[in-house]
Design a protein around this motif. Structure first.
Motif, PDB file in Angstrom:
ATOM      1  N   LEU A 293       0.859  -1.182   0.000  1.00 59.59           N
ATOM      2  CA  LEU A 293       0.000   0.000   0.000  1.00 59.59           C
ATOM      3  C   LEU A 293       0.895   1.231   0.000  1.00 59.59           C
ATOM      4  N   PHE A 294       0.649   2.130  -0.953  1.00 62.94           N
ATOM      5  CA  PHE A 294       1.478   3.318  -1.113  1.00 62.94           C
ATOM      6  C   PHE A 294       0.595   4.544  -1.261  1.00 62.94           C
ATOM      7  N   PHE A 295       1.071   5.669  -0.717  1.00 60.97           N
ATOM      8  CA  PHE A 295       0.387   6.928  -0.953  1.00 60.97           C
ATOM      9  C   PHE A 295       1.042   7.629  -2.128  1.00 60.97           C
ATOM     10  N   VAL A 296       0.215   8.049  -3.070  1.00 55.12           N
ATOM     11  CA  VAL A 296       0.680   8.763  -4.260  1.00 55.12           C
ATOM     12  C   VAL A 296       0.391  10.249  -4.044  1.00 55.12           C
ATOM     13  N   PRO A 297       1.370  11.031  -3.636  1.00 59.54           N
ATOM     14  CA  PRO A 297       1.116  12.452  -3.392  1.00 59.54           C
ATOM     15  C   PRO A 297       0.866  13.194  -4.697  1.00 59.54           C
ATOM     16  N   SER A 298       0.323  14.391  -4.590  1.00 60.92           N
ATOM     17  CA  SER A 298       0.140  15.222  -5.773  1.00 60.92           C
ATOM     18  C   SER A 298       1.503  15.565  -6.372  1.00 60.92           C
ATOM     19  N   ALA A 299       1.508  15.935  -7.643  1.00 61.21           N
ATOM     20  CA  ALA A 299       2.748  16.374  -8.287  1.00 61.21           C
ATOM     21  C   ALA A 299       3.295  17.611  -7.597  1.00 61.21           C
ATOM     22  N   ASP A 300       2.400  18.470  -7.097  1.00 59.64           N
ATOM     23  CA  ASP A 300       2.839  19.682  -6.404  1.00 59.64           C
ATOM     24  C   ASP A 300       3.602  19.341  -5.134  1.00 59.64           C
ATOM     25  N   LEU A 301       3.139  18.338  -4.395  1.00 60.13           N
ATOM     26  CA  LEU A 301       3.827  17.963  -3.161  1.00 60.13           C
ATOM     27  C   LEU A 301       5.191  17.341  -3.477  1.00 60.13           C
ATOM     28  N   LEU A 302       5.267  16.554  -4.535  1.00 59.88           N
ATOM     29  CA  LEU A 302       6.561  15.986  -4.914  1.00 59.88           C
ATOM     30  C   LEU A 302       7.547  17.079  -5.308  1.00 59.88           C
ATOM     31  N   ASP A 303       7.052  18.114  -5.991  1.00 62.71           N
ATOM     32  CA  ASP A 303       7.928  19.203  -6.429  1.00 62.71           C
ATOM     33  C   ASP A 303       8.456  20.020  -5.254  1.00 62.71           C
ATOM     34  N   ASP A 304       7.694  20.063  -4.174  1.00 65.30           N
ATOM     35  CA  ASP A 304       8.090  20.843  -2.994  1.00 65.30           C
ATOM     36  C   ASP A 304       7.741  20.058  -1.736  1.00 65.30           C
ATOM     37  N   PRO A 305       8.476  18.982  -1.463  1.00 66.80           N
ATOM     38  CA  PRO A 305       8.113  18.098  -0.351  1.00 66.80           C
ATOM     39  C   PRO A 305       8.411  18.738   0.994  1.00 66.80           C
ATOM     40  N   PRO A 306       7.714  18.287   2.053  1.00 66.60           N
ATOM     41  CA  PRO A 306       8.061  18.730   3.408  1.00 66.60           C
ATOM     42  C   PRO A 306       9.498  18.341   3.731  1.00 66.60           C
ATOM     43  N   PRO A 307      10.108  19.010   4.699  1.00 65.74           N
ATOM     44  CA  PRO A 307      11.494  18.688   5.055  1.00 65.74           C
ATOM     45  C   PRO A 307      11.628  17.269   5.606  1.00 65.74           C
ATOM     46  N   LEU A 308      12.865  16.807   5.633  1.00 70.05           N
ATOM     47  CA  LEU A 308      13.148  15.542   6.307  1.00 70.05           C
ATOM     48  C   LEU A 308      12.740  15.622   7.769  1.00 70.05           C
ATOM     49  N   PRO A 309      12.328  14.513   8.367  1.00 71.20           N
ATOM     50  CA  PRO A 309      11.988  14.539   9.787  1.00 71.20           C
ATOM     51  C   PRO A 309      13.216  14.827  10.645  1.00 71.20           C
ATOM     52  N   THR A 310      12.967  15.437  11.778  1.00 74.30           N
ATOM     53  CA  THR A 310      14.014  15.609  12.785  1.00 74.30           C
ATOM     54  C   THR A 310      13.847  14.526  13.836  1.00 74.30           C
ATOM     55  N   ALA A 311      14.721  14.520  14.827  1.00 79.99           N
ATOM     56  CA  ALA A 311      14.658  13.497  15.882  1.00 79.99           C
ATOM     57  C   ALA A 311      13.316  13.511  16.592  1.00 79.99           C
ATOM     58  N   THR A 312      12.707  14.693  16.759  1.00 86.55           N
ATOM     59  CA  THR A 312      11.422  14.779  17.466  1.00 86.55           C
ATOM     60  C   THR A 312      10.260  14.316  16.623  1.00 86.55           C
ATOM     61  N   ASP A 313      10.492  14.062  15.329  1.00 86.73           N
ATOM     62  CA  ASP A 313       9.428  13.586  14.456  1.00 86.73           C
ATOM     63  C   ASP A 313       9.362  12.067  14.392  1.00 86.73           C
ATOM     64  N   GLU A 314      10.274  11.396  15.074  1.00 86.13           N
ATOM     65  CA  GLU A 314      10.301   9.934  15.011  1.00 86.13           C
ATOM     66  C   GLU A 314       9.073   9.350  15.697  1.00 86.13           C
ATOM     67  N   PRO A 315       8.579   8.186  15.218  1.00 84.58           N
ATOM     68  CA  PRO A 315       7.494   7.507  15.914  1.00 84.58           C
ATOM     69  C   PRO A 315       7.848   7.258  17.374  1.00 84.58           C
ATOM     70  N   THR A 316       6.871   7.478  18.267  1.00 88.10           N
ATOM     71  CA  THR A 316       7.131   7.362  19.696  1.00 88.10           C
ATOM     72  C   THR A 316       6.961   5.955  20.219  1.00 88.10           C
ATOM     73  N   GLY A 317       6.356   5.071  19.427  1.00 89.50           N
ATOM     74  CA  GLY A 317       6.138   3.701  19.873  1.00 89.50           C
ATOM     75  C   GLY A 317       4.769   3.485  20.476  1.00 89.50           C
ATOM     76  N   ASP A 318       3.988   4.567  20.657  1.00 88.15           N
ATOM     77  CA  ASP A 318       2.648   4.406  21.231  1.00 88.15           C
ATOM     78  C   ASP A 318       1.569   4.695  20.199  1.00 88.15           C
ATOM     79  N   GLY A 319       1.945   4.628  18.904  1.00 85.20           N
ATOM     80  CA  GLY A 319       0.972   4.872  17.854  1.00 85.20           C
ATOM     81  C   GLY A 319       0.858   6.320  17.468  1.00 85.20           C
ATOM     82  N   THR A 320       1.701   7.188  18.026  1.00 86.92           N
ATOM     83  CA  THR A 320       1.652   8.601  17.656  1.00 86.92           C
ATOM     84  C   THR A 320       3.004   9.019  17.125  1.00 86.92           C
TER      85      THR A 320
END
Length: 329
Positions: A293-320
């Motif tokens: 299962l894959f998400f196909v983002p819009s072409a606009d999002l691919l052209d200007d993607p959000p930044p790479l995650p930082t350490a605080t963006d990592e999964p917490t292990g509790d589903g969030t």
């Protein structure tokens, strides 16, 4: 609505389905590649306009968390294995998925080659399937595939996200599976039995009337109707494939939907049955060997993607995720 990728491109005679895994530690290479994909497609397709080259890129749930910060598409999750008493739809590895389409095979091959070369050591090819048109758009089982696809505005409504998830409008959810067919067992069946299994007449390509259709036919089980009687559609772009050397003959399923639960319900009805036990007759000769299962983002999002995650963006292990409590759904 943001500009979609080529989800709704017309059927072509050739296709290439490419599944890639991203090696840990190489996320920045892949992230930096996303905005460059459009130019890569143009570099291959522009000199050959008659080849009708199209490219769609999808990102898995796990890869999304590794590559992109901020909110997630609300229905994005890993492919869930479906196991019934007799049949199983497995979940297999894959971080990125490329669906390439063209009139002839060579543009698909050249674009795939350039993608893999550009990404280099950052990725590994997990699976590659070359699809081809077979006679009058029939699958290797002998039936025309895709006749019931929605068209025009109905196709866009079925495949593309709208106001229900505005941050990701123009996107789509793509579920893919590779099916291998036992052609000897299939062709040993009388034509009438094959037609009953599919729910269509082989020669005329007409759907069997509902009052004559078997409850475990493929058409019956993949027809999804809401309680109010509304029929839910997806956009399929299946292709036959085969290898004489490996003795593999199959169908590559690619289904686009604005809501992945529609496709998932189809698969559950096929592999488990509704009611349980009423499984798809085609699975007696067709075996699913991959699933993603894959998400196909819009072409606009691919052209200007959000930044790479930082350490605080990592999964917490509790589903969030560590981005303001958004659920990893």
């Amino acid at each position: 609505m943001p500009t979609p990728q080529d989800v709704l491109a017309p059927l072509t005679d050739s296709a290439l389905f490419l599944t890639l895994t991203v090696h840990p530690g190489h996320e920045s290479t892949v992230h930096d590649f996303l905005p460059d994909l459009g130019d890569l497609v143009k570099s291959v397709g522009f000199p050959h306009p008659g080849e009708d080259l199209h490219c769609v890129l999808g990102i898995s749930s796990d890869a999304w968390d590794r590559l992109l910060s901020g909110p997630r598409p609300r229905s994005l999750h890993p492919f869930r294995e479906i196991a019934g008493d007799r049949h199983r739809a497995p979940a297999t590895a894959g971080d990125l998925f490329l669906h390439l389409r063209s009139t002839n095979p060579y543009p698909c091959f050249e674009l795939a080659r350039r993608v893999v070369t550009t990404l280099g050591d950052a990725v590994e090819v997990a699976d590659e399937v070359v699809g081809f048109r077979y006679f009058d758009r029939r699958d290797l089982l002998g039936f025309v595939d895709g006749t019931a696809n929605p068209t025009g505005g109905d196709a866009a409504s079925a495949a593309l996200i709208g106001d229900e998830d505005p941050a990701f409008s123009g996107g789509s959810y793509l579920i893919v599976q590779k099916y291998l067919h036992d052609l000897d067992a299939w062709t040993a069946k009388p034509v009438e039995e094959r037609e009953c299994s599919v729910g269509r007449r082989m020669l005329e390509n007409l759907e069997i009337p509902d009052d004559e259709k078997a409850p475990d036919s493929h058409v019956t089980l993949t027809t999804i109707t809401d309680p109010d009687g509304t029929e839910r559609d997806i956009v399929r772009d299946n292709m036959p494939f085969g290898s004489l050397a490996r003795g593999e003959y199959g169908t590559y399923f690619a289904g686009y939907a604005a809501d992945p639960s529609v496709t998932e319900r189809m698969l559950t009805r096929m592999f488990v049955g509704e009611p349980p036990g009423t499984t798809d007759r085609l699975l007696e000769v067709s075996t699913a060997v991959t699933g993603g299962l894959f998400f196909v983002p819009s072409a606009d999002l691919l052209d200007d993607p959000p930044p790479l995650p930082t350490a605080t963006d990592e999964p917490t292990g509790d589903g969030t995720l560590g981005i303001g409590g958004l659920k990893d759904r």
